[in-house]
Design a protein around this motif. Structure first.
Motif, PDB file in Angstrom:
ATOM      1  N   TRP A   1      74.127 -50.965   7.534  1.00  0.00           N
ATOM      2  CA  TRP A   1      74.280 -49.554   7.234  1.00  0.00           C
ATOM      3  C   TRP A   1      73.155 -48.712   7.824  1.00  0.00           C
ATOM      4  CZ3 TRP A   1      70.242 -47.853   4.198  1.00  0.00           C
ATOM      5  CH2 TRP A   1      69.610 -48.784   3.372  1.00  0.00           C
ATOM      6  N   ILE A   2      72.024 -49.322   8.223  1.00  0.00           N
ATOM      7  CA  ILE A   2      70.971 -48.561   8.884  1.00  0.00           C
ATOM      8  C   ILE A   2      71.490 -48.001  10.211  1.00  0.00           C
ATOM      9  CG2 ILE A   2      68.776 -48.759  10.103  1.00  0.00           C
ATOM     10  CD1 ILE A   2      68.438 -48.474   7.131  1.00  0.00           C
ATOM     11  N   GLU A   3      72.259 -48.818  10.940  1.00  0.00           N
ATOM     12  CA  GLU A   3      72.845 -48.343  12.198  1.00  0.00           C
ATOM     13  C   GLU A   3      73.833 -47.214  11.933  1.00  0.00           C
ATOM     14  OE1 GLU A   3      71.797 -49.232  15.174  1.00  0.00           O
ATOM     15  OE2 GLU A   3      70.309 -50.448  14.110  1.00  0.00           O
ATOM     16  N   ASP A   4      74.592 -47.342  10.838  1.00  0.00           N
ATOM     17  CA  ASP A   4      75.514 -46.266  10.476  1.00  0.00           C
ATOM     18  C   ASP A   4      74.758 -44.993  10.124  1.00  0.00           C
ATOM     19  OD1 ASP A   4      77.797 -47.722  10.902  1.00  0.00           O
ATOM     20  OD2 ASP A   4      78.105 -48.264   8.800  1.00  0.00           O
ATOM     21  N   LEU A   5      73.606 -45.129   9.472  1.00  0.00           N
ATOM     22  CA  LEU A   5      72.790 -43.962   9.137  1.00  0.00           C
ATOM     23  C   LEU A   5      72.317 -43.247  10.401  1.00  0.00           C
ATOM     24  CD1 LEU A   5      70.541 -45.120   6.141  1.00  0.00           C
ATOM     25  CD2 LEU A   5      72.364 -43.423   6.094  1.00  0.00           C
ATOM     26  N   LYS A   6      71.966 -44.010  11.416  1.00  0.00           N
ATOM     27  CA  LYS A   6      71.533 -43.413  12.678  1.00  0.00           C
ATOM     28  C   LYS A   6      72.678 -42.613  13.308  1.00  0.00           C
ATOM     29  CE  LYS A   6      68.072 -46.984  13.682  1.00  0.00           C
ATOM     30  NZ  LYS A   6      67.677 -48.083  14.587  1.00  0.00           N
ATOM     31  N   THR A   7      73.870 -43.190  13.269  1.00  0.00           N
ATOM     32  CA  THR A   7      75.034 -42.489  13.816  1.00  0.00           C
ATOM     33  C   THR A   7      75.341 -41.251  12.988  1.00  0.00           C
ATOM     34  OG1 THR A   7      75.942 -44.620  14.533  1.00  0.00           O
ATOM     35  CG2 THR A   7      77.451 -42.752  14.493  1.00  0.00           C
ATOM     36  N   TYR A   8      75.270 -41.401  11.662  1.00  0.00           N
ATOM     37  CA  TYR A   8      75.503 -40.275  10.754  1.00  0.00           C
ATOM     38  C   TYR A   8      74.527 -39.137  11.036  1.00  0.00           C
ATOM     39  CZ  TYR A   8      75.551 -37.710   6.293  1.00  0.00           C
ATOM     40  OH  TYR A   8      75.603 -36.736   5.322  1.00  0.00           O
TER      41      TYR A   8
ATOM     42  N   GLU B   1      81.243 -43.149   5.512  1.00  0.00           N
ATOM     43  CA  GLU B   1      82.494 -42.586   6.024  1.00  0.00           C
ATOM     44  C   GLU B   1      82.843 -41.295   5.282  1.00  0.00           C
ATOM     45  OE1 GLU B   1      85.531 -45.544   5.849  1.00  0.00           O
ATOM     46  OE2 GLU B   1      84.547 -46.891   7.272  1.00  0.00           O
ATOM     47  N   LYS B   2      82.714 -41.314   3.961  1.00  0.00           N
ATOM     48  CA  LYS B   2      83.011 -40.124   3.162  1.00  0.00           C
ATOM     49  C   LYS B   2      82.048 -38.997   3.491  1.00  0.00           C
ATOM     50  CE  LYS B   2      86.503 -41.348   0.483  1.00  0.00           C
ATOM     51  NZ  LYS B   2      87.796 -40.613   0.468  1.00  0.00           N
ATOM     52  N   ALA B   3      80.772 -39.340   3.661  1.00  0.00           N
ATOM     53  CA  ALA B   3      79.772 -38.322   3.987  1.00  0.00           C
ATOM     54  C   ALA B   3      80.041 -37.730   5.372  1.00  0.00           C
ATOM     55  CB  ALA B   3      78.375 -38.920   3.915  1.00  0.00           C
TER      56      ALA B   3
ATOM     57  N   ALA C   1      86.139 -33.669  18.147  1.00  0.00           N
ATOM     58  CA  ALA C   1      85.893 -34.310  19.434  1.00  0.00           C
ATOM     59  C   ALA C   1      84.445 -34.790  19.534  1.00  0.00           C
ATOM     60  CB  ALA C   1      86.208 -33.346  20.575  1.00  0.00           C
ATOM     61  N   ARG C   2      83.511 -33.971  19.061  1.00  0.00           N
ATOM     62  CA  ARG C   2      82.104 -34.376  19.103  1.00  0.00           C
ATOM     63  C   ARG C   2      81.868 -35.589  18.213  1.00  0.00           C
ATOM     64  NH1 ARG C   2      79.401 -28.934  17.537  1.00  0.00           N
ATOM     65  NH2 ARG C   2      81.525 -28.115  17.497  1.00  0.00           N
ATOM     66  N   LEU C   3      82.495 -35.599  17.040  1.00  0.00           N
ATOM     67  CA  LEU C   3      82.349 -36.753  16.149  1.00  0.00           C
ATOM     68  C   LEU C   3      82.940 -38.009  16.786  1.00  0.00           C
ATOM     69  CD1 LEU C   3      82.827 -36.907  12.330  1.00  0.00           C
ATOM     70  CD2 LEU C   3      83.908 -38.613  13.776  1.00  0.00           C
ATOM     71  N   VAL C   4      84.095 -37.873  17.415  1.00  0.00           N
ATOM     72  CA  VAL C   4      84.736 -39.027  18.054  1.00  0.00           C
ATOM     73  C   VAL C   4      83.833 -39.615  19.136  1.00  0.00           C
ATOM     74  CG1 VAL C   4      86.612 -39.713  19.598  1.00  0.00           C
ATOM     75  CG2 VAL C   4      87.120 -38.397  17.536  1.00  0.00           C
ATOM     76  N   LEU C   5      83.244 -38.762  19.971  1.00  0.00           N
ATOM     77  CA  LEU C   5      82.396 -39.258  21.051  1.00  0.00           C
ATOM     78  C   LEU C   5      81.131 -39.925  20.511  1.00  0.00           C
ATOM     79  CD1 LEU C   5      82.677 -36.421  23.740  1.00  0.00           C
ATOM     80  CD2 LEU C   5      83.799 -38.650  23.709  1.00  0.00           C
ATOM     81  N   VAL C   6      80.520 -39.326  19.499  1.00  0.00           N
ATOM     82  CA  VAL C   6      79.327 -39.935  18.904  1.00  0.00           C
ATOM     83  C   VAL C   6      79.698 -41.254  18.223  1.00  0.00           C
ATOM     84  CG1 VAL C   6      77.539 -39.691  17.138  1.00  0.00           C
ATOM     85  CG2 VAL C   6      78.097 -37.756  18.613  1.00  0.00           C
ATOM     86  N   GLY C   7      80.821 -41.260  17.505  1.00  0.00           N
ATOM     87  CA  GLY C   7      81.253 -42.478  16.820  1.00  0.00           C
ATOM     88  C   GLY C   7      81.532 -43.615  17.782  1.00  0.00           C
TER      89      GLY C   7
ATOM     90  N   HIS D   1      80.555 -43.876  21.190  1.00  0.00           N
ATOM     91  CA  HIS D   1      79.493 -44.238  22.129  1.00  0.00           C
ATOM     92  C   HIS D   1      78.175 -44.604  21.452  1.00  0.00           C
ATOM     93  CE1 HIS D   1      81.462 -43.383  25.980  1.00  0.00           C
ATOM     94  NE2 HIS D   1      82.085 -42.399  25.359  1.00  0.00           N
ATOM     95  N   VAL D   2      77.909 -44.052  20.296  1.00  0.00           N
ATOM     96  CA  VAL D   2      76.652 -44.341  19.597  1.00  0.00           C
ATOM     97  C   VAL D   2      76.870 -45.386  18.507  1.00  0.00           C
ATOM     98  CG1 VAL D   2      74.755 -43.393  18.231  1.00  0.00           C
ATOM     99  CG2 VAL D   2      75.757 -42.047  20.090  1.00  0.00           C
ATOM    100  N   GLY D   3      77.844 -45.131  17.633  1.00  0.00           N
ATOM    101  CA  GLY D   3      78.084 -46.046  16.525  1.00  0.00           C
ATOM    102  C   GLY D   3      78.926 -47.249  16.877  1.00  0.00           C
ATOM    103  N   LYS D   4      79.612 -47.190  18.054  1.00  0.00           N
ATOM    104  CA  LYS D   4      80.546 -48.248  18.449  1.00  0.00           C
ATOM    105  C   LYS D   4      81.582 -48.462  17.335  1.00  0.00           C
ATOM    106  CE  LYS D   4      78.055 -48.709  22.104  1.00  0.00           C
ATOM    107  NZ  LYS D   4      78.502 -48.056  23.379  1.00  0.00           N
ATOM    108  N   TRP D   5      82.008 -47.353  16.737  1.00  0.00           N
ATOM    109  CA  TRP D   5      82.997 -47.412  15.669  1.00  0.00           C
ATOM    110  C   TRP D   5      84.390 -47.637  16.244  1.00  0.00           C
ATOM    111  CZ3 TRP D   5      81.198 -42.540  12.434  1.00  0.00           C
ATOM    112  CH2 TRP D   5      79.998 -42.854  11.784  1.00  0.00           C
TER     113      TRP D   5
END
Length: 275
Positions: free
Chosen positions: A2-9, A54-56, A89-95, A97-101
Protein backbone atom coordinates in the motif's frame (compact mmCIF):
# COMPACT_ATOMS: atom_id res chain seq x y z
CA UNK A 1 2.24 -2.84 -1.09
CA UNK A 2 0.00 0.00 0.00
CA UNK A 3 3.01 2.35 0.25
CA UNK A 4 3.28 2.20 -3.55
CA UNK A 5 -0.45 2.90 -3.77
CA UNK A 6 0.03 5.91 -1.48
CA UNK A 7 2.67 7.28 -3.85
CA UNK A 8 0.27 6.91 -6.78
CA UNK A 9 -2.55 8.44 -4.72
CA UNK A 10 -0.32 11.41 -3.89
CA UNK A 11 0.45 11.98 -7.57
CA UNK A 12 -3.24 11.80 -8.46
CA UNK A 13 -3.86 14.67 -6.05
CA UNK A 14 -1.00 16.61 -7.60
CA UNK A 15 -2.33 16.37 -11.17
CA UNK A 16 -5.76 17.50 -9.97
CA UNK A 17 -4.42 20.46 -7.97
CA UNK A 18 -0.96 21.24 -9.39
CA UNK A 19 1.28 23.52 -7.34
CA UNK A 20 2.38 26.60 -9.24
CA UNK A 21 6.15 26.67 -9.75
CA UNK A 22 7.92 29.56 -8.01
CA UNK A 23 5.30 30.28 -5.38
CA UNK A 24 6.14 30.22 -1.69
CA UNK A 25 5.73 26.68 -0.35
CA UNK A 26 3.39 26.42 2.61
CA UNK A 27 3.41 23.69 5.26
CA UNK A 28 0.72 21.87 3.31
CA UNK A 29 -0.09 22.66 -0.32
CA UNK A 30 -3.65 22.35 -1.55
CA UNK A 31 -3.13 18.97 -3.21
CA UNK A 32 -1.66 17.44 -0.05
CA UNK A 33 -4.25 19.06 2.19
CA UNK A 34 -7.19 17.77 0.14
CA UNK A 35 -5.65 14.32 -0.35
CA UNK A 36 -4.94 13.94 3.38
CA UNK A 37 -8.40 15.17 4.33
CA UNK A 38 -10.02 12.75 1.87
CA UNK A 39 -7.90 9.79 2.95
CA UNK A 40 -8.58 10.43 6.66
CA UNK A 41 -12.32 10.58 6.03
CA UNK A 42 -12.19 7.38 3.95
CA UNK A 43 -10.50 5.40 6.75
CA UNK A 44 -13.78 5.69 8.67
CA UNK A 45 -15.24 3.15 6.24
CA UNK A 46 -12.97 0.53 7.88
CA UNK A 47 -11.93 -1.10 4.62
CA UNK A 48 -8.60 -2.77 3.94
CA UNK A 49 -5.76 -0.50 2.68
CA UNK A 50 -6.28 -1.39 -0.98
CA UNK A 51 -9.99 -0.59 -0.98
CA UNK A 52 -9.42 2.50 1.18
CA UNK A 53 -7.02 3.93 -1.40
CA UNK A 54 -9.49 3.14 -4.18
CA UNK A 55 -12.34 4.89 -2.35
CA UNK A 56 -10.13 7.87 -1.54
CA UNK A 57 -8.98 8.11 -5.18
CA UNK A 58 -12.61 8.05 -6.31
CA UNK A 59 -13.47 10.81 -3.84
CA UNK A 60 -10.57 12.94 -5.12
CA UNK A 61 -11.79 12.40 -8.68
CA UNK A 62 -15.31 13.52 -7.77
CA UNK A 63 -13.94 16.67 -6.14
CA UNK A 64 -11.76 17.41 -9.16
CA UNK A 65 -14.71 17.10 -11.53
CA UNK A 66 -16.26 20.18 -9.93
CA UNK A 67 -13.29 22.42 -10.71
CA UNK A 68 -13.56 24.73 -13.70
CA UNK A 69 -10.61 24.40 -16.10
CA UNK A 70 -9.45 27.99 -15.52
CA UNK A 71 -8.93 27.35 -11.81
CA UNK A 72 -6.43 24.52 -12.20
CA UNK A 73 -2.78 25.45 -11.97
CA UNK A 74 -0.96 28.31 -13.67
CA UNK A 75 -1.42 29.65 -17.18
CA UNK A 76 1.76 27.83 -18.22
CA UNK A 77 0.37 24.56 -16.91
CA UNK A 78 -2.95 25.06 -18.65
CA UNK A 79 -1.07 25.49 -21.92
CA UNK A 80 0.14 21.89 -21.51
CA UNK A 81 -2.05 19.25 -23.14
CA UNK A 82 -1.87 17.00 -20.08
CA UNK A 83 -3.60 19.52 -17.80
CA UNK A 84 -6.31 20.11 -20.40
CA UNK A 85 -7.25 16.42 -20.24
CA UNK A 86 -10.30 15.51 -18.19
CA UNK A 87 -9.76 14.52 -14.54
CA UNK A 88 -10.66 10.93 -15.47
CA UNK A 89 -8.04 10.90 -18.24
CA UNK A 90 -5.32 12.24 -15.94
CA UNK A 91 -6.19 9.65 -13.31
CA UNK A 92 -6.12 6.86 -15.90
CA UNK A 93 -2.67 7.86 -17.14
CA UNK A 94 -1.23 8.18 -13.63
CA UNK A 95 -2.84 4.88 -12.60
CA UNK A 96 -1.47 2.99 -15.60
CA UNK A 97 1.98 4.51 -15.91
CA UNK A 98 2.83 5.22 -12.26
CA UNK A 99 0.75 2.78 -10.24
CA UNK A 100 0.74 0.03 -12.89
CA UNK A 101 -2.92 -0.44 -11.96
CA UNK A 102 -5.14 -2.79 -13.92
CA UNK A 103 -8.11 -1.69 -16.01
CA UNK A 104 -10.35 -3.41 -13.46
CA UNK A 105 -8.96 -1.40 -10.58
CA UNK A 106 -9.20 1.88 -12.46
CA UNK A 107 -12.74 0.88 -13.39
CA UNK A 108 -13.65 0.58 -9.70
CA UNK A 109 -12.16 4.00 -9.00
CA UNK A 110 -13.62 5.88 -11.96
CA UNK A 111 -16.86 3.85 -12.16
CA UNK A 112 -16.29 3.47 -15.88
CA UNK A 113 -16.45 0.05 -17.50
CA UNK A 114 -13.11 -1.61 -18.26
CA UNK A 115 -13.83 -1.08 -21.95
CA UNK A 116 -14.38 2.64 -21.35
CA UNK A 117 -11.14 2.79 -19.35
CA UNK A 118 -9.30 1.13 -22.22
CA UNK A 119 -10.70 3.57 -24.80
CA UNK A 120 -10.04 6.58 -22.58
CA UNK A 121 -6.45 5.47 -22.04
CA UNK A 122 -5.90 5.19 -25.79
CA UNK A 123 -7.49 8.57 -26.61
CA UNK A 124 -5.48 10.26 -23.87
CA UNK A 125 -2.21 8.69 -24.98
CA UNK A 126 -2.82 9.66 -28.59
CA UNK A 127 -3.75 13.24 -27.69
CA UNK A 128 -0.77 13.62 -25.38
CA UNK A 129 1.57 11.87 -27.81
CA UNK A 130 0.57 14.11 -30.73
CA UNK A 131 1.14 17.24 -28.63
CA UNK A 132 4.56 15.93 -27.58
CA UNK A 133 5.61 15.03 -31.13
CA UNK A 134 5.69 11.29 -30.52
CA UNK A 135 8.03 9.46 -32.96
CA UNK A 136 5.35 7.71 -35.02
CA UNK A 137 1.58 7.43 -35.08
CA UNK A 138 0.72 4.02 -33.56
CA UNK A 139 -1.22 2.57 -36.50
CA UNK A 140 -2.13 -1.08 -36.79
CA UNK A 141 -0.65 -3.73 -39.05
CA UNK A 142 -0.19 -2.58 -42.65
CA UNK A 143 -0.73 -6.05 -44.11
CA UNK A 144 -3.95 -7.73 -43.11
CA UNK A 145 -3.82 -11.47 -42.57
CA UNK A 146 -6.53 -13.85 -41.31
CA UNK A 147 -4.22 -14.94 -38.50
CA UNK A 148 -3.60 -11.38 -37.27
CA UNK A 149 -5.49 -10.32 -34.13
CA UNK A 150 -8.32 -7.88 -34.76
CA UNK A 151 -7.13 -4.29 -34.48
CA UNK A 152 -9.74 -1.88 -33.10
CA UNK A 153 -8.80 1.75 -33.62
CA UNK A 154 -10.47 2.93 -30.38
CA UNK A 155 -9.00 0.15 -28.23
CA UNK A 156 -6.21 -1.73 -30.05
CA UNK A 157 -4.78 -5.01 -28.83
CA UNK A 158 -1.30 -3.46 -28.95
CA UNK A 159 -2.21 -1.25 -25.99
CA UNK A 160 -3.64 -4.18 -24.02
CA UNK A 161 -0.44 -6.09 -24.75
CA UNK A 162 1.75 -3.32 -23.28
CA UNK A 163 -0.62 -2.73 -20.35
CA UNK A 164 -0.44 -6.49 -19.62
CA UNK A 165 -4.21 -6.79 -19.88
CA UNK A 166 -4.20 -10.00 -21.95
CA UNK A 167 -4.96 -13.40 -20.51
CA UNK A 168 -2.17 -15.94 -20.37
CA UNK A 169 -3.44 -17.76 -23.44
CA UNK A 170 -3.89 -14.54 -25.41
CA UNK A 171 -0.39 -13.36 -24.50
CA UNK A 172 1.20 -16.63 -25.62
CA UNK A 173 -0.69 -16.40 -28.92
CA UNK A 174 0.37 -12.78 -29.51
CA UNK A 175 4.01 -13.47 -28.67
CA UNK A 176 4.08 -16.43 -31.06
CA UNK A 177 2.30 -14.42 -33.76
CA UNK A 178 4.74 -11.51 -33.49
CA UNK A 179 7.62 -13.85 -34.33
CA UNK A 180 5.97 -14.77 -37.62
CA UNK A 181 4.30 -11.46 -38.56
CA UNK A 182 6.60 -8.46 -39.15
CA UNK A 183 3.61 -6.18 -39.79
CA UNK A 184 2.08 -6.82 -36.35
CA UNK A 185 5.53 -6.61 -34.76
CA UNK A 186 5.91 -3.14 -36.29
CA UNK A 187 2.48 -2.17 -34.94
CA UNK A 188 3.60 -3.16 -31.44
CA UNK A 189 6.86 -1.23 -31.92
CA UNK A 190 4.96 1.94 -32.89
CA UNK A 191 2.63 1.53 -29.91
CA UNK A 192 5.61 0.95 -27.62
CA UNK A 193 7.22 4.19 -28.84
CA UNK A 194 4.06 6.11 -27.96
CA UNK A 195 3.70 4.27 -24.64
CA UNK A 196 7.15 5.12 -23.34
CA UNK A 197 7.15 8.61 -24.84
CA UNK A 198 4.01 9.39 -22.85
CA UNK A 199 5.44 7.70 -19.74
CA UNK A 200 8.65 9.73 -19.83
CA UNK A 201 6.71 12.96 -20.35
CA UNK A 202 4.30 12.13 -17.54
CA UNK A 203 7.17 11.36 -15.15
CA UNK A 204 8.78 14.67 -16.07
CA UNK A 205 5.54 16.54 -15.32
CA UNK A 206 5.14 14.75 -11.99
CA UNK A 207 8.76 15.43 -11.00
CA UNK A 208 8.22 19.16 -11.58
CA UNK A 209 5.04 19.09 -9.50
CA UNK A 210 6.89 17.33 -6.66
CA UNK A 211 9.70 19.89 -6.79
CA UNK A 212 7.23 22.79 -6.76
CA UNK A 213 5.43 21.37 -3.72
CA UNK A 214 8.59 20.85 -1.70
CA UNK A 215 8.61 17.06 -1.89
CA UNK A 216 6.07 14.34 -1.37
CA UNK A 217 3.94 13.90 1.72
CA UNK A 218 3.85 10.11 1.85
CA UNK A 219 4.64 10.05 5.57
CA UNK A 220 1.51 12.07 6.29
CA UNK A 221 -0.65 9.66 4.30
CA UNK A 222 1.06 6.62 5.80
CA UNK A 223 0.47 7.94 9.32
CA UNK A 224 -3.22 8.44 8.52
CA UNK A 225 -3.46 4.72 7.73
CA UNK A 226 -1.27 3.62 10.61
CA UNK A 227 -3.56 5.38 13.06
CA UNK A 228 -6.38 3.11 11.86
CA UNK A 229 -5.35 -0.41 13.01
CA UNK A 230 -8.21 -2.12 11.17
CA UNK A 231 -6.69 -0.98 7.86
CA UNK A 232 -3.32 -2.70 8.33
CA UNK A 233 -2.36 -6.21 7.48
CA UNK A 234 -0.73 -7.93 10.48
CA UNK A 235 2.31 -8.91 8.41
CA UNK A 236 2.99 -5.23 7.67
CA UNK A 237 3.03 -4.14 11.34
CA UNK A 238 6.35 -3.73 13.11
CA UNK A 239 6.70 -4.77 16.75
CA UNK A 240 6.65 -1.15 17.89
CA UNK A 241 3.56 -0.41 15.79
CA UNK A 242 1.82 -3.40 17.37
CA UNK A 243 2.70 -2.13 20.86
CA UNK A 244 1.40 1.34 20.07
CA UNK A 245 -1.87 -0.12 18.81
CA UNK A 246 -2.14 -2.37 21.88
CA UNK A 247 -1.53 0.45 24.37
CA UNK A 248 -3.86 2.83 22.53
CA UNK A 249 -6.72 1.04 24.29
CA UNK A 250 -6.96 2.63 27.80
CA UNK A 251 -8.05 -0.66 29.42
CA UNK A 252 -5.06 -2.49 27.96
CA UNK A 253 -2.76 0.36 28.99
CA UNK A 254 -3.83 0.31 32.65
CA UNK A 255 -3.89 -3.50 32.70
CA UNK A 256 -0.28 -3.51 31.49
CA UNK A 257 0.64 -0.93 34.14
CA UNK A 258 -1.00 -3.09 36.82
CA UNK A 259 0.79 -6.22 35.66
CA UNK A 260 4.09 -4.32 35.59
CA UNK A 261 3.60 -3.01 39.14
CA UNK A 262 2.67 -6.49 40.38
CA UNK A 263 5.79 -8.03 38.79
CA UNK A 264 8.00 -5.27 40.20
CA UNK A 265 6.48 -5.71 43.69
CA UNK A 266 7.01 -9.50 43.50
CA UNK A 267 10.65 -9.06 42.47
CA UNK A 268 11.28 -6.63 45.34
CA UNK A 269 9.80 -9.10 47.86
CA UNK A 270 11.88 -11.93 46.34
CA UNK A 271 15.09 -9.95 46.62
CA UNK A 272 14.35 -8.92 50.21
CA UNK A 273 13.48 -12.50 51.16
CA UNK A 274 16.72 -13.76 49.66
CA UNK A 275 18.81 -11.27 51.58
Amino acid sequence: MWIEDLKTYSKIGRVFWPTEPGREIQSLDRATDLALETLTATTLLKLNPERTLEKASHALLERAKGISPGNVGSVAQMNQTFFRLSPEARLVLVGLHVGKWSYARISRITQLSTNEVEKLAWRSRIELGVSLDAPAYPAGATQGDPSCPEYQKEAPWTQRFLDEELSGRERVFIQSHLLACPSCAQAVARCRQLYYHVERSLNSILDKLEDASGGDQIQLFSRALQESPALQYPSELTFLQSLRIFFRNPDMFWLAIGVGVFILFSLVRFWRGGS
